[in-house]
Write a protein that holds these residues in place. Structure first.
Motif, PDB file in Angstrom:
ATOM      1  N   ARG A 144       0.781  -1.236  -0.116  1.00 45.92           N
ATOM      2  CA  ARG A 144       0.051   0.074  -0.098  1.00 45.92           C
ATOM      3  C   ARG A 144       0.992   1.309  -0.098  1.00 45.92           C
ATOM      4  O   ARG A 144       0.360   2.415  -0.064  1.00 45.92           O
ATOM      5  N   ARG A 145       2.281   1.107   0.175  1.00 44.49           N
ATOM      6  CA  ARG A 145       2.916   2.495   0.443  1.00 44.49           C
ATOM      7  C   ARG A 145       3.102   3.247  -0.987  1.00 44.49           C
ATOM      8  O   ARG A 145       3.133   4.144  -1.030  1.00 44.49           O
ATOM      9  N   ASN A 146       3.049   2.483  -2.262  1.00 42.96           N
ATOM     10  CA  ASN A 146       2.791   3.014  -3.349  1.00 42.96           C
ATOM     11  C   ASN A 146       2.004   2.351  -4.386  1.00 42.96           C
ATOM     12  O   ASN A 146       2.496   1.695  -5.365  1.00 42.96           O
ATOM     13  N   PRO A 147       0.726   2.568  -4.105  1.00 38.44           N
ATOM     14  CA  PRO A 147      -0.066   1.932  -4.815  1.00 38.44           C
ATOM     15  C   PRO A 147      -0.248   2.283  -6.414  1.00 38.44           C
ATOM     16  O   PRO A 147      -0.196   3.629  -6.726  1.00 38.44           O
ATOM     17  N   PRO A 148      -0.414   1.283  -7.242  1.00 32.43           N
ATOM     18  CA  PRO A 148      -0.287   1.884  -8.751  1.00 32.43           C
ATOM     19  C   PRO A 148      -1.617   2.539  -9.203  1.00 32.43           C
ATOM     20  O   PRO A 148      -2.598   2.282  -8.431  1.00 32.43           O
ATOM     21  N   ASP A 149      -1.399   3.239 -10.236  1.00 27.74           N
ATOM     22  CA  ASP A 149      -2.746   3.926 -10.617  1.00 27.74           C
ATOM     23  C   ASP A 149      -3.810   2.860 -11.195  1.00 27.74           C
ATOM     24  O   ASP A 149      -3.366   1.678 -11.495  1.00 27.74           O
ATOM     25  N   PHE A 150      -5.084   3.142 -11.073  1.00 24.33           N
ATOM     26  CA  PHE A 150      -5.970   2.287 -11.712  1.00 24.33           C
ATOM     27  C   PHE A 150      -5.777   1.507 -13.024  1.00 24.33           C
ATOM     28  O   PHE A 150      -5.669   2.265 -14.213  1.00 24.33           O
ATOM     29  N   GLY A 151      -5.595   0.374 -13.079  1.00 26.68           N
ATOM     30  CA  GLY A 151      -5.733  -0.482 -14.189  1.00 26.68           C
ATOM     31  C   GLY A 151      -4.083  -0.577 -14.585  1.00 26.68           C
ATOM     32  O   GLY A 151      -3.733  -1.075 -15.559  1.00 26.68           O
ATOM     33  N   ARG A 152      -3.075  -0.157 -13.622  1.00 28.12           N
ATOM     34  CA  ARG A 152      -1.782  -0.349 -13.942  1.00 28.12           C
ATOM     35  C   ARG A 152      -0.897  -1.402 -12.891  1.00 28.12           C
ATOM     36  O   ARG A 152      -1.642  -1.672 -11.833  1.00 28.12           O
ATOM     37  N   ILE A 153       0.211  -1.924 -13.344  1.00 26.57           N
ATOM     38  CA  ILE A 153       0.708  -2.652 -12.718  1.00 26.57           C
ATOM     39  C   ILE A 153       1.763  -2.131 -11.597  1.00 26.57           C
ATOM     40  O   ILE A 153       2.306  -1.148 -12.035  1.00 26.57           O
ATOM     41  N   ALA A 154       1.977  -2.661 -10.312  1.00 24.34           N
ATOM     42  CA  ALA A 154       2.805  -1.994  -9.375  1.00 24.34           C
ATOM     43  C   ALA A 154       4.291  -2.362  -9.930  1.00 24.34           C
ATOM     44  O   ALA A 154       4.492  -3.406 -10.559  1.00 24.34           O
ATOM     45  N   TRP A 155       5.302  -1.679  -9.279  1.00 24.99           N
ATOM     46  CA  TRP A 155       6.823  -1.758  -9.667  1.00 24.99           C
ATOM     47  C   TRP A 155       6.972  -3.296  -8.760  1.00 24.99           C
ATOM     48  O   TRP A 155       6.409  -3.728  -7.819  1.00 24.99           O
ATOM     49  N   PRO A 156       7.721  -4.126  -9.567  1.00 27.69           N
ATOM     50  CA  PRO A 156       8.040  -5.282  -8.943  1.00 27.69           C
ATOM     51  C   PRO A 156       8.504  -5.344  -7.589  1.00 27.69           C
ATOM     52  O   PRO A 156       8.109  -6.279  -6.918  1.00 27.69           O
ATOM     53  N   GLU A 157       9.158  -4.252  -7.009  1.00 27.51           N
ATOM     54  CA  GLU A 157       9.696  -4.235  -5.569  1.00 27.51           C
ATOM     55  C   GLU A 157       8.429  -3.894  -4.602  1.00 27.51           C
ATOM     56  O   GLU A 157       8.586  -4.153  -3.348  1.00 27.51           O
ATOM     57  N   ASP A 158       7.508  -3.506  -5.342  1.00 32.92           N
ATOM     58  CA  ASP A 158       6.233  -3.383  -4.390  1.00 32.92           C
ATOM     59  C   ASP A 158       5.250  -4.406  -4.402  1.00 32.92           C
ATOM     60  O   ASP A 158       4.014  -4.621  -3.770  1.00 32.92           O
ATOM     61  N   ILE A 159       5.351  -5.468  -5.278  1.00 38.38           N
ATOM     62  CA  ILE A 159       4.376  -6.660  -5.644  1.00 38.38           C
ATOM     63  C   ILE A 159       4.877  -7.766  -4.417  1.00 38.38           C
ATOM     64  O   ILE A 159       5.842  -8.396  -4.496  1.00 38.38           O
ATOM     65  N   LEU A 160       3.942  -8.129  -3.624  1.00 41.17           N
ATOM     66  CA  LEU A 160       4.307  -8.975  -2.645  1.00 41.17           C
ATOM     67  C   LEU A 160       3.876 -10.485  -3.146  1.00 41.17           C
ATOM     68  O   LEU A 160       4.767 -11.467  -2.822  1.00 41.17           O
ATOM     69  N   GLY A 161       3.012 -10.688  -4.156  1.00 39.37           N
ATOM     70  CA  GLY A 161       2.708 -11.843  -4.810  1.00 39.37           C
ATOM     71  C   GLY A 161       1.378 -11.824  -5.654  1.00 39.37           C
ATOM     72  O   GLY A 161       0.957 -10.904  -5.870  1.00 39.37           O
ATOM     73  N   SER A 162       1.103 -13.256  -5.773  1.00 42.73           N
ATOM     74  CA  SER A 162       0.081 -13.142  -6.844  1.00 42.73           C
ATOM     75  C   SER A 162      -0.906 -14.394  -6.510  1.00 42.73           C
ATOM     76  O   SER A 162      -0.559 -15.271  -5.700  1.00 42.73           O
ATOM     77  N   VAL A 163      -2.143 -14.371  -6.948  1.00 41.78           N
ATOM     78  CA  VAL A 163      -3.249 -15.261  -6.714  1.00 41.78           C
ATOM     79  C   VAL A 163      -3.713 -15.619  -8.032  1.00 41.78           C
ATOM     80  O   VAL A 163      -3.863 -14.838  -8.848  1.00 41.78           O
ATOM     81  N   GLU A 164      -4.089 -16.878  -8.445  1.00 42.35           N
ATOM     82  CA  GLU A 164      -4.752 -17.249  -9.552  1.00 42.35           C
ATOM     83  C   GLU A 164      -6.193 -17.093  -9.386  1.00 42.35           C
ATOM     84  O   GLU A 164      -6.919 -17.343  -8.322  1.00 42.35           O
ATOM     85  N   VAL A 165      -7.007 -16.546 -10.525  1.00 41.29           N
ATOM     86  CA  VAL A 165      -8.531 -16.339 -10.417  1.00 41.29           C
ATOM     87  C   VAL A 165      -9.231 -16.720 -11.671  1.00 41.29           C
ATOM     88  O   VAL A 165      -8.362 -17.078 -12.657  1.00 41.29           O
ATOM     89  N   ASN A 166     -10.532 -16.944 -11.483  1.00 41.84           N
ATOM     90  CA  ASN A 166     -11.131 -17.664 -12.670  1.00 41.84           C
ATOM     91  C   ASN A 166     -11.922 -16.421 -13.232  1.00 41.84           C
ATOM     92  O   ASN A 166     -11.650 -15.412 -12.992  1.00 41.84           O
TER      93      ASN A 166
END
Length: 211
Positions: A144-166
């Motif tokens: 949350r320290r550096n949230p990306p703009d809507f529809g944009r990807i965060a910087w790799p150093e700000d991404i904690l991880g990912s989950v798969e969705v259907n």
């Protein structure tokens, strides 16, 4: 009057019981390092004296910077374990998953037909796809320290991880740590949602009782 123009905001503020906290993140407590008078211990726990093995890390300056901060690798392991167990229930991540299922989706979600583009860190390390399109893919959990703009990807150093969705926005996979996340960046220090921070603090207290 002239002097007030040059007055700077304090970098540490006093909290209850004499504890100091980071101005940018009051959830993080600041302690004098018991073995190094020129360093500080940063912790999510308010136990005095702090347990260095459960602390976020140490820093030689307040606020911490990438150059002054030394992370506690055990803390990072505990953080990833907590995220693996609870990230799928995080309201922020659920909202992103539902937005993914909406028309158009998000550009920061990797479509299922692009999964082969990853490098072993789930969707967090791949280029963004064109959105859900009713197919499914990956949603990123970012700091949350550096949230990306809507529809944009965060910087790799700000991404904690990912989950798969259907394709309907339901989370169907386990959380996968990104491997690129940094606890401290030039944008600040660890910033979790209230839900995940509560789960992390509970786990740290559990580990503290074992010590």
């Amino acid at each position: 009057m002239l002097l007030s123009r040059f007055r700077t905001a304090p970098r540490i503020r006093l909290a209850v019981r004499g504890l100091s906290t980071l101005t940018s993140n009051p959830s993080i407590k600041v302690f004098a390092h018991p073995e190094n008078p020129k360093s500080y211990i940063l912790s999510l726990l308010d136990t005095t004296p702090p347990n260095p093995s459960l602390a976020i890390g140490s820093t030689t300056s307040i606020p911490p910077t990438p150059n002054s901060f030394q992370q506690n690798h055990r803390f990072l392991s505990i953080l990833n374990e907590v995220l693996a167990k609870h990230a799928a229930d995080d309201p922020d991540l659920k909202s992103q998953a539902l937005a993914f299922a909406s028309p158009g989706g998000f550009s920061f979600i990797q479509a299922r037909n692009q999964r082969g583009a990853g490098t072993g860190a789930g969707g967090a390390s791949a280029e963004g796809g064109a959105g859900g399109a009713g197919v499914g893919g990956w949603v990123h959990l970012s700091d949350r320290r550096n949230p990306p703009d809507f529809g944009r990807i965060a910087w790799p150093e700000d991404i904690l991880g990912s989950v798969e969705v259907n394709g309907a926005g339901g989370i169907i996979g386990n959380f996968q740590a990104s491997g690129t996340y940094r606890i401290v960046t030039n944008e600040g220090i660890l910033g979790l949602s209230p839900f995940l921070r509560e789960k992390l603090v509970a786990r740290l207290r559990e580990e503290e009782r074992k010590a």
